[in-house]
Design an enzyme around this catalytic site. Structure first.
Site: not given
Ligand SMILES: Cc1cc2nc3c(=O)[nH]c(=O)nc-3n(C[C@H](O)[C@H](O)[C@H](O)COP(=O)(O)OP(=O)(O)OC[C@H]3O[C@@H](n4cnc5c(N)ncnc54)[C@H](O)[C@@H]3O)c2cc1C
Length: 472
Positions: A450, A324, A36
């Site tokens: 209820h 997403m 990470e």
């Molecule tokens: C404001 C906001 C509100 C949201 N609210 C909701 C909600 O209420 N419910 C919901 O289901 N979804 C919500 N989402 C969407 C949700 O956050 C994402 O769908 C989810 O986080 C995706 O998970 P992920 O594991 O694919 O990626 P991410 O959570 O984006 O995690 C990816 C990780 O990889 C790391 N990374 C990237 N590149 C590298 C690299 N080269 N080397 C090492 N580490 C790296 C990043 O730093 C990050 O920590 C919201 C998003 C936002 C922006």
């Protein structure tokens, strides 16, 4: 150079896709590492997404209730004031606790955590560059690699983020003062949720959306109701309108809005650009290794076992196609790892809930009425307003309704769309019903407590066979 450490599985990214996959992999006996690049684990979801936005939505809703709604319950709360820095500190504490818990979870499962940005040096080898100014990189080897690097906010030409006046959702979670006027470009769930936070705290919020409707993926009737209720709360909407340019000065931002062939200038204190997110593949060295990226969407194409075109490299979450959402990313992470370990991991994409945490909340699963019509599926609709539910009356939250769509011949539930109090929690029953292939009669004949909000769901289901007890 010391010996290169080798893992069965290296996961890149510790978001809800990556860290959940890591735990499942460890449970299945795989020697697992997780890389990470940020200090805190948990991804966008925990750091700058789901969790901080919901913490602020909950706090701002309490503020709104204390100011506007306590009196009708006979509560004299005195003068209600806002301590924004305390509200932000509470949000930060929630994030701190939860990201800390993810670290403990990974450590507890004996998953090795590497701090730094990973790039593929070969299909079974990763180079990890430490964050910031720290020198030296580390190489590790992997039997398989799971990419879970998530997404980042989409930049719009002419509206480039400056982090102060023209901002993404990340900065809008941490404003140090309440903007008098907040412009929100994009009427999707992030824009509506963060718009709601700042509106409740006192901002005049204008949502500017290119489409003729907000939250375009919602069932049309639900989307129109959401817009009407947010408008009643004070949010203003400019639909079918495009912000073509934004110019920031030290105190404000001027936005040029084009609609119906006319151009209008708006001045805001801050402009939140929330038009979507793009998969984050930058810096991973994918092209060189030969991992395909969809040129148009930026997603990484995968097969049903979450394998990219390079068999030992998998991808899940925001990086691949589909909604997403954090829970979708986690479900994929589990399925991907189970497949890797020779087990039958699978995600049912027809049964993924989607929630908008405005008030009232909006939650849905399955097909909308528009989709059912387009696919020419015979269907029946049952709906029931919360104004008819005793619990909603007790709480004074009577806006909204439940809409259930069932197959016209088989009665199988095709979709459920709820706008109303606690919709986010109510949808779980509907997701289970879709997952189990339940009929509307199954829900209608299930005894619901209820008085509860879920009685509205039961009544909507009864409505399909025109035997609702309380519908007038
Ligand atoms: C404001 C906001 C509100 C949201 N609210 C909701 C909600 O209420 N419910 C919901 O289901 N979804 C919500 N989402 C969407 C949700 O956050 C994402 O769908 C989810 O986080 C995706 O998970 P992920 O594991 O694919 O990626 P991410 O959570 O984006 O995690 C990816 C990780 O990889 C790391 N990374 C990237 N590149 C590298 C690299 N080269 N080397 C090492 N580490 C790296 C990043 O730093 C990050 O920590 C919201 C998003 C936002 C922006």
């Amino acid at each position: 150079m010391g010996e290169i450490e080798r893992f069965d599985l290296v996961i890149v990214g510790a978001g809800p896709g990556g860290y959940v996959a890591a735990v499942r992999a460890a449970q299945l006996g795989l020697k697992t590492a997780c890389v990470e690049k940020e200090d805190r684990l948990g991804g966008v979801c925990l750091r700058v997404g789901c969790i901080p936005s919901k913490a602020l939505l909950d706090s701002s809703e309490y503020y709104h209730l204390a100011k506007e709604r306590f009196a009708e319950h006979g509560i004299q709360a005195g003068k209600v004031g806002l301590d924004l820095s305390a509200m932000m500190a509470r949000k930060d504490k929630v994030v701190e606790e939860l990201t800390g818990n993810v670290r403990k979870l990974l450590e507890g499962n004996k998953i090795k955590i590497f701090a730094g940005a990973a790039a593929l040096a070969a299909k079974d080898r990763l180079e990890i560059r430490p964050a910031g100014k720290k020198k030296g990189s580390q190489t590790i080897e992997a039997g398989a690699v799971l990419l879970a690097t998530g997404s980042e906010p989409t930049q719009v030409p002419g509206l480039e983020f400056d982090g102060k006046r023209i901002v993404s959702s990340t900065e809008a979670l941490s404003f140090s003062s309440v903007p008098k006027k907040l412009g929100v470009v994009g009427g999707g769930y992030i824009g509506l949720e963060l718009g709601s936070v700042w509106m409740r705290l006192g901002s005049a919020v204008s949502v500017i959306e290119m489409m003729p409707k907000v939250a375009a993926t919602l069932d049309g009737q639900v989307g129109r109701t959401l817009q009407r209720l947010l408008k009643k709360q004070g949010m203003s909407f400019h639909l079918g309108a495009k912000v073509s340019e934004a110019k920031a000065s030290s105190k404000s931002v001027k936005a040029t809005v084009e609609a119906d062939g006319k151009t209008e200038a708006f001045t805001f204190d801050r402009l939140l650009v929330a038009v979507g997110r793009r998969p984050l593949t930058r810096g991973l060295n994918l092209e060189e290794i030969g991992v395909h990226i969809d040129e148009k969407t930026g997603h990484i194409p995968v097969d049903s076992a979450y394998r990219t075109n390079v068999e030992s490299i998998l991808a899940v979450g925001d990086l691949i196609a589909g909604p997403m959402l954090a829970h979708k990313a986690s479900a994929e992470g589990i399925a991907a790892v189970e497949n890797l370990a020779g087990q039958p991991g699978e995600v049912n994409y027809d049964a993924i809930p989607a929630v908008i945490y405005t008030w009232p909340e909006v939650a849905s699963v399955g097909l909308t009425e528009e989709q059912v019509k387009e696919r020419e599926i015979p269907y029946c609709v049952g709906s029931f307003p919360f104004s008819g539910a005793g619990r909603a009356r007790c709480m004074g939250e009577t806006d909204g309704f439940v809409k259930l769509i069932a197959h016209g011949r088989t009665d199988r539930i095709l979709g459920v769309h709820i706008i109303g109090p606690r919709a986010a929690d109510m949808i779980a029953e509907c997701v289970l019903a879709v997952e189990f292939g339940a009929s509307s009669e199954d829900i209608a004949r299930t005894v619901h407590g209820h008085p509860t909000f879920s009685e509205a769901l039961m009544e909507a289901a009864m409505g399909i066979r025109e035997c609702s007890i309380y519908a007038s």
